[in-house]
Design an enzyme around this catalytic site. Structure first.
Site, PDB file in Angstrom:
ATOM      1  N   TYR A 103       6.889   0.589  22.843  1.00 57.95           N
ATOM      2  CA  TYR A 103       5.815   0.347  23.718  1.00 57.95           C
ATOM      3  C   TYR A 103       4.848   1.215  23.705  1.00 57.95           C
ATOM      4  O   TYR A 103       3.698   1.270  23.067  1.00 57.95           O
ATOM      5  CB  TYR A 103       5.917  -0.035  25.353  1.00 57.95           C
ATOM      6  CG  TYR A 103       4.620   0.197  25.938  1.00 57.95           C
ATOM      7  CD1 TYR A 103       3.815  -0.926  25.962  1.00 57.95           C
ATOM      8  CD2 TYR A 103       4.421   1.261  26.853  1.00 57.95           C
ATOM      9  CE1 TYR A 103       2.729  -0.846  26.741  1.00 57.95           C
ATOM     10  CE2 TYR A 103       3.349   0.976  27.681  1.00 57.95           C
ATOM     11  CZ  TYR A 103       2.461   0.197  27.570  1.00 57.95           C
ATOM     12  OH  TYR A 103       1.206   0.106  28.424  1.00 57.95           O
ATOM     13  N   LYS A 163       0.808   2.196  21.502  1.00 55.80           N
ATOM     14  CA  LYS A 163      -0.280   2.617  22.009  1.00 55.80           C
ATOM     15  C   LYS A 163      -0.667   3.900  21.191  1.00 55.80           C
ATOM     16  O   LYS A 163      -1.952   3.758  20.916  1.00 55.80           O
ATOM     17  CB  LYS A 163      -0.109   3.113  23.436  1.00 55.80           C
ATOM     18  CG  LYS A 163      -0.054   1.820  24.471  1.00 55.80           C
ATOM     19  CD  LYS A 163      -0.911   1.197  24.657  1.00 55.80           C
ATOM     20  CE  LYS A 163      -0.749  -0.164  25.572  1.00 55.80           C
ATOM     21  NZ  LYS A 163      -1.863  -1.203  25.326  1.00 55.80           N
ATOM     22  N   SER A 192      -2.445   4.371  27.371  1.00 55.54           N
ATOM     23  CA  SER A 192      -1.627   4.821  28.446  1.00 55.54           C
ATOM     24  C   SER A 192      -1.353   6.158  28.782  1.00 55.54           C
ATOM     25  O   SER A 192      -1.111   6.721  27.677  1.00 55.54           O
ATOM     26  CB  SER A 192      -0.435   3.871  28.400  1.00 55.54           C
ATOM     27  OG  SER A 192       0.493   4.258  29.406  1.00 55.54           O
TER      28      SER A 192
HETATM   29  P1  NAD Z   1      -1.062  -7.948  31.968  1.00 52.22           P
HETATM   30  O1  NAD Z   1       0.329  -8.415  31.051  1.00 52.22           O
HETATM   31  O2  NAD Z   1      -1.239  -8.398  33.154  1.00 52.22           O
HETATM   32  O3  NAD Z   1      -2.187  -8.463  31.016  1.00 52.22           O
HETATM   33  C1  NAD Z   1      -2.317  -8.552  29.518  1.00 52.22           C
HETATM   34  C2  NAD Z   1      -2.795  -9.896  29.274  1.00 52.22           C
HETATM   35  O4  NAD Z   1      -2.816  -9.824  27.546  1.00 52.22           O
HETATM   36  C3  NAD Z   1      -1.910 -10.915  29.470  1.00 52.22           C
HETATM   37  O5  NAD Z   1      -2.828 -11.902  30.455  1.00 52.22           O
HETATM   38  C4  NAD Z   1      -1.366 -11.764  28.638  1.00 52.22           C
HETATM   39  O6  NAD Z   1      -1.184 -13.072  28.414  1.00 52.22           O
HETATM   40  C5  NAD Z   1      -2.370 -11.252  27.533  1.00 52.22           C
HETATM   41  N1  NAD Z   1      -1.711 -10.903  25.961  1.00 52.22           N
HETATM   42  C6  NAD Z   1      -0.789 -10.499  25.601  1.00 52.22           C
HETATM   43  N2  NAD Z   1      -0.420 -10.655  24.356  1.00 52.22           N
HETATM   44  C7  NAD Z   1      -1.608 -11.377  23.807  1.00 52.22           C
HETATM   45  C8  NAD Z   1      -1.723 -12.073  22.725  1.00 52.22           C
HETATM   46  N3  NAD Z   1      -1.165 -11.818  21.329  1.00 52.22           N
HETATM   47  N4  NAD Z   1      -3.042 -12.838  22.469  1.00 52.22           N
HETATM   48  C9  NAD Z   1      -3.848 -13.115  23.713  1.00 52.22           C
HETATM   49  N5  NAD Z   1      -3.524 -12.586  24.690  1.00 52.22           N
HETATM   50  C10 NAD Z   1      -2.347 -11.832  24.865  1.00 52.22           C
HETATM   51  O7  NAD Z   1      -1.045  -6.568  31.894  1.00 52.22           O
HETATM   52  P2  NAD Z   1      -2.048  -5.267  32.522  1.00 52.22           P
HETATM   53  O8  NAD Z   1      -1.313  -4.542  33.517  1.00 52.22           O
HETATM   54  O9  NAD Z   1      -3.194  -6.132  32.923  1.00 52.22           O
HETATM   55  O10 NAD Z   1      -2.406  -4.388  31.339  1.00 52.22           O
HETATM   56  C11 NAD Z   1      -3.622  -4.571  30.613  1.00 52.22           C
HETATM   57  C12 NAD Z   1      -3.357  -3.459  29.456  1.00 52.22           C
HETATM   58  O11 NAD Z   1      -3.217  -2.212  30.022  1.00 52.22           O
HETATM   59  C13 NAD Z   1      -2.097  -3.541  28.469  1.00 52.22           C
HETATM   60  O12 NAD Z   1      -2.554  -3.240  27.124  1.00 52.22           O
HETATM   61  C14 NAD Z   1      -1.268  -2.471  28.807  1.00 52.22           C
HETATM   62  O13 NAD Z   1      -0.363  -2.087  27.974  1.00 52.22           O
HETATM   63  C15 NAD Z   1      -2.276  -1.595  29.450  1.00 52.22           C
HETATM   64  N6  NAD Z   1      -1.835  -0.558  30.461  1.00 52.22           N
HETATM   65  C16 NAD Z   1      -1.085  -1.185  31.411  1.00 52.22           C
HETATM   66  C17 NAD Z   1      -0.727  -0.225  32.466  1.00 52.22           C
HETATM   67  C18 NAD Z   1      -0.187  -0.832  33.732  1.00 52.22           C
HETATM   68  O14 NAD Z   1       0.574  -0.067  34.484  1.00 52.22           O
HETATM   69  N7  NAD Z   1      -0.386  -1.945  34.235  1.00 52.22           N
HETATM   70  C19 NAD Z   1      -0.601   1.224  32.142  1.00 52.22           C
HETATM   71  C20 NAD Z   1      -1.110   1.573  31.077  1.00 52.22           C
HETATM   72  C21 NAD Z   1      -1.969   0.760  30.175  1.00 52.22           C
HETATM   73  N1  UFG Z   2      10.410   3.791  40.659  1.00 50.03           N
HETATM   74  C1  UFG Z   2      11.432   3.632  41.722  1.00 50.03           C
HETATM   75  N2  UFG Z   2      11.887   2.500  41.959  1.00 50.03           N
HETATM   76  C2  UFG Z   2      11.583   1.495  41.290  1.00 50.03           C
HETATM   77  C3  UFG Z   2      10.377   1.498  40.260  1.00 50.03           C
HETATM   78  C4  UFG Z   2       9.993   2.643  40.161  1.00 50.03           C
HETATM   79  O1  UFG Z   2      12.052   4.564  42.124  1.00 50.03           O
HETATM   80  O2  UFG Z   2      11.914   0.489  41.449  1.00 50.03           O
HETATM   81  C5  UFG Z   2       9.812   5.258  40.524  1.00 50.03           C
HETATM   82  C6  UFG Z   2      10.059   5.508  39.175  1.00 50.03           C
HETATM   83  O3  UFG Z   2      11.328   6.212  38.873  1.00 50.03           O
HETATM   84  C7  UFG Z   2       8.926   6.568  38.916  1.00 50.03           C
HETATM   85  C8  UFG Z   2       7.920   5.950  39.880  1.00 50.03           C
HETATM   86  O4  UFG Z   2       8.540   5.086  40.722  1.00 50.03           O
HETATM   87  O5  UFG Z   2       9.373   7.786  39.389  1.00 50.03           O
HETATM   88  C9  UFG Z   2       6.889   5.138  39.137  1.00 50.03           C
HETATM   89  O6  UFG Z   2       7.499   4.215  38.287  1.00 50.03           O
HETATM   90  P1  UFG Z   2       6.665   2.906  37.635  1.00 50.03           P
HETATM   91  O7  UFG Z   2       7.715   2.077  36.913  1.00 50.03           O
HETATM   92  O8  UFG Z   2       5.766   2.314  38.853  1.00 50.03           O
HETATM   93  O9  UFG Z   2       5.702   3.635  36.786  1.00 50.03           O
HETATM   94  P2  UFG Z   2       5.917   4.508  35.516  1.00 50.03           P
HETATM   95  O10 UFG Z   2       5.155   5.818  35.640  1.00 50.03           O
HETATM   96  O11 UFG Z   2       7.321   4.536  35.230  1.00 50.03           O
HETATM   97  O12 UFG Z   2       5.206   3.787  34.167  1.00 50.03           O
HETATM   98  C10 UFG Z   2       3.990   3.141  34.439  1.00 50.03           C
HETATM   99  C11 UFG Z   2       3.713   2.071  33.472  1.00 50.03           C
HETATM  100  C12 UFG Z   2       3.794   2.409  31.956  1.00 50.03           C
HETATM  101  C13 UFG Z   2       2.839   3.419  31.782  1.00 50.03           C
HETATM  102  C14 UFG Z   2       2.907   4.559  32.710  1.00 50.03           C
HETATM  103  C15 UFG Z   2       1.620   5.657  32.600  1.00 50.03           C
HETATM  104  O13 UFG Z   2       4.959   0.962  33.657  1.00 50.03           O
HETATM  105  O14 UFG Z   2       3.564   1.314  31.203  1.00 50.03           O
HETATM  106  O15 UFG Z   2       2.936   4.080  34.013  1.00 50.03           O
HETATM  107  O16 UFG Z   2       0.571   5.050  32.792  1.00 50.03           O
HETATM  108  F1  UFG Z   2       3.029   3.882  30.530  1.00 50.03           F
END
Ligand code: NAD
Ligand code: UFG
Length: 338
Positions: A149, A153, A125
């Site tokens: 979190y 990572k 991330s």
């Molecule tokens: P998500 O929660 O939708 O998907 C994660 C999946 O992993 C879920 O289906 C959950 O049930 C499964 N899971 C969690 N723990 C488990 C375990 N112990 N055993 C088996 N399955 C398990 O999340 P996502 O948004 O699809 O994110 C996927 C990956 O990308 C995550 O590792 C997350 O940290 C990373 N990531 C997400 C974002 C974002 O903004 N969505 C940003 C950066 C990184």
């Molecule tokens: N924001 C608002 N109102 C809300 C939610 C968010 O104003 O209700 C603003 C935040 O302050 C920020 C922007 O919208 O300025 C984006 O916020 P998000 O929560 O959508 O995303 P972040 O950048 O904070 O974080 C996301 C994921 C993290 C990841 C990061 C970088 O949640 O897990 O992107 O990949 F680490």
């Protein structure tokens, strides 16, 4: 070629499974549904027209993880999405995050080594960059994490570097995602957060569909063009295709790191206005103080992925908002609708 996709019923995983199947890979999904629903799997099967194999497996369970590999000796690579991902929750429940994210990854790597599987794509991330020192962010920027979190990572990235150094058979791709948004154009799969969304676009989507009253905008006094936070939003289908590109490129031993973003920064107001265009009505909002831990601006230099993986994000902000809205209005209660 069989790819094990952990967390494959989650938001990014489900879109990546479709992209992998499109590219001709075979896929085995492993998930414990801690943050996803069986309905997502049903829809992936419907969209692909394939009976995609699924294993209900908690990767924290070492024996179950081992048994998964024992039962599928043809697994050739692993894409590891499984993990918990809520930054705020991780601050209050650090043990849960270390236990789930680290133990799962260790069990997986242990089984991979035992069964001779050495190709690994990891969901990292942009959170590992913390408050960026300069923009756009390159992969060699200083790393700094501010939450449990984020630390999971970074710890996993470091663990993978150590493992790949000790065992030169390992080929590892660390993919640092920026802000994944949007949904599959079919409107059948998308983001289905539990409870009140933490992230911006799912929150806007629920205001647009009438489930939530107004969007809180956290801070309008940042050093950005309109004072609100700036992020690099990337369409989840582009992100999914980035995984296919990373997998294809994973031919030589070592650890490779890529930013997956567009390189463009949009403010909260940019997103609100584009979403209003997509849904055709105003999004109510209220200004709130800054949210703890937020940075002013965060966007990628995606050139390494473009030059090495021959991948770049193609879908623009309008498409991200239209596809998000399409999923939300077709599924006002997410996957609970069925
Ligand atoms: P998500 O929660 O939708 O998907 C994660 C999946 O992993 C879920 O289906 C959950 O049930 C499964 N899971 C969690 N723990 C488990 C375990 N112990 N055993 C088996 N399955 C398990 O999340 P996502 O948004 O699809 O994110 C996927 C990956 O990308 C995550 O590792 C997350 O940290 C990373 N990531 C997400 C974002 C974002 O903004 N969505 C940003 C950066 C990184
Ligand atoms: N924001 C608002 N109102 C809300 C939610 C968010 O104003 O209700 C603003 C935040 O302050 C920020 C922007 O919208 O300025 C984006 O916020 P998000 O929560 O959508 O995303 P972040 O950048 O904070 O974080 C996301 C994921 C993290 C990841 C990061 C970088 O949640 O897990 O992107 O990949 F680490």
């Amino acid at each position: 070629m069989l790819i094990l996709v952990t967390g494959g019923t989650g938001y990014i995983g489900s879109h990546t499974v479709l992209a992998l199947l499109d590219a001709g890979y075979e896929v085995l999904i492993a998930d414990n549904y801690i943050n996803s629903k069986p309905e997502a799997l049903r829809r992936v099967r419907k969209l692909s027209g394939q009976d995609v194999p699924f294993a209900l497996c908690d990767l924290r369970d070492e024996a179950a993880t081992d048994a998964l590999f024992a039962a599928h000796p043809d697994i050739e690579a692993v894409i590891h999405f499984a993990g918990l991902k809520a930054v705020g929750e991780s601050v209050h429940k650090p043990f849960l995050y270390y236990d789930n994210n680290l133990k799962s990854t260790l069990n997986l790597l242990n089984a991979m080594q035992k069964y001779g599987v050495h190709a690994f794509v990891f969901s990292s991330s942009a959170t590992v960059y913390g408050d960026p020192v300069s923009l756009p962010i390159r992969e060699d920027a200083p790393l700094h994490v501010a939450s449990p979190y984020g630390r999971t990572k970074l710890m996993i990235e470091e663990m993978l570097r150590d493992i790949a150094q000790a065992d030169p058979a390992f080929r590892v791709s660390l993919l640092r995602y920026f802000n994944p948004v949007g949904a599959h154009p079919s409107g059948l799969i998308g983001e289905d957060p539990n409870g009140i969304p933490n992230n911006l676009m799912p929150f806007i989507a629920q205001v647009a569909v009438g489930k939530l009253d107004r969007l809180p905008i956290y801070g309008d006094d940042y050093d950005t063009p309109d004072g609100t936070g700036v992020r690099d939003y990337i369409h989840v289908c582009d992100l999914a295709e980035g995984h296919v590109a990373a997998l294809k490129a994973l031919t030589a031993p070592g650890v490779y790191t890529f930013n997956l973003g567009t390189g463009l920064g949009y403010s909260v107001f940019d997103i609100v206005h584009e979403y209003e265009r997509a849904c055709g009505h105003p999004i109510a909002y209220a200004m709130k103080p800054r949210r703890a831990g937020d940075v002013a601006s965060c966007y990628a230099d995606p050139s390494q992925a473009r030059d090495t993986l021959h991948w770049e994000a193609k879908r623009d902000l309008a498409q991200m908002c239209e596809d998000s809205w399409n999923f939300q209005r077709n599924n006002p209660d997410g996957y609970n609708d069925d």
